[in-house]
Every structure is written in structure tokens, then in C-alpha cells.
Design a protein around this motif. Structure first.
Motif, short mmCIF file in Angstrom:
data_model
loop_
_atom_site.label_atom_id
_atom_site.label_comp_id
_atom_site.label_asym_id
_atom_site.label_seq_id
_atom_site.Cartn_x
_atom_site.Cartn_y
_atom_site.Cartn_z
N UNK A 35 8.42 2.86 3.70
CA UNK A 35 6.96 2.85 3.72
C UNK A 35 6.39 1.98 2.61
N UNK A 36 7.06 1.94 1.45
CA UNK A 36 6.60 1.09 0.35
C UNK A 36 6.59 -0.37 0.76
N UNK A 37 7.68 -0.82 1.34
CA UNK A 37 7.77 -2.22 1.75
C UNK A 37 6.82 -2.49 2.91
N UNK A 38 6.67 -1.54 3.80
CA UNK A 38 5.74 -1.68 4.93
C UNK A 38 4.31 -1.86 4.41
N UNK A 39 3.91 -1.01 3.47
CA UNK A 39 2.56 -1.10 2.89
C UNK A 39 2.34 -2.44 2.21
N UNK A 40 3.34 -2.89 1.47
CA UNK A 40 3.24 -4.16 0.78
C UNK A 40 3.11 -5.32 1.77
N UNK A 41 3.97 -5.33 2.77
CA UNK A 41 3.99 -6.46 3.69
C UNK A 41 2.75 -6.54 4.57
N UNK A 42 2.04 -5.43 4.72
CA UNK A 42 0.78 -5.48 5.46
C UNK A 42 -0.26 -6.31 4.71
N UNK A 43 -0.10 -6.45 3.40
CA UNK A 43 -1.05 -7.19 2.56
C UNK A 43 -0.70 -8.67 2.46
N UNK A 44 0.48 -9.05 2.92
CA UNK A 44 0.94 -10.43 2.82
C UNK A 44 0.46 -11.22 4.03
N UNK A 45 -0.06 -12.42 3.77
CA UNK A 45 -0.47 -13.30 4.85
C UNK A 45 0.72 -14.19 5.22
N UNK A 46 1.22 -14.03 6.44
CA UNK A 46 2.37 -14.80 6.92
C UNK A 46 1.91 -16.00 7.70
#
Length: 65
Positions: A8-19
Motif C-alpha cells: 500500500x505504501x508503494x501504491x500510494x506513492x506511485x499514484x502521485x507520480x506522473x508517468x
């Protein structure tokens, strides 16, 4: 030994990253989100130095670490 990270930590972080995003962009987002010397940041540092098209691609690379 690679530290365990909570999905969940990595999921939350990656939601904030613009790919697409480069490894350094992902690490900078983690730092700006408050990760400093925790397992998540350590594992992100082990990612291959390339551009990632999506969060799924980052997840797959992290599973290999």
C-alpha cells in the motif's frame, strides 16, 4: 538483504507520480512524500536506471529485487 515494503505504501506513492517517469523522478517523489531512509526508498534506489511507463512496470521491477 532487501527490506520488506508494504504494497500500500508503494501504491500510494506511485499514484502521485506522473508517468512516464525516470527512476530519479520516482525517488524524488518518494522523498517529497516524506520517505527518507526507509525500506521503500532503499528499494526504489535498487530499480534499474530507466524510464518507467506505468506504476505496474515499477511494481514488476520491485518484485524482482
Amino acid at each position: 538483504m532487501v527490506e520488506e515494503i508494504i504494497p500500500m505504501d508503494i501504491h500510494d506513492l506511485l499514484q502521485k507520480v506522473k508517468f512516464p517517469a525516470k527512476k530519479n523522478d520516482i525517488i524524488e517523489q518518494a522523498r517529497s512524500s516524506g520517505a527518507m531512509a526507509d525500506p521503500l526508498l532503499e528499494n526504489l534506489g535498487m530499480l534499474p536506471d530507466k524510464e518507467y511507463a506505468s506504476a505496474d512496470e515499477v511494481f514488476k521491477e520491485l518484485e524482482r529485487i
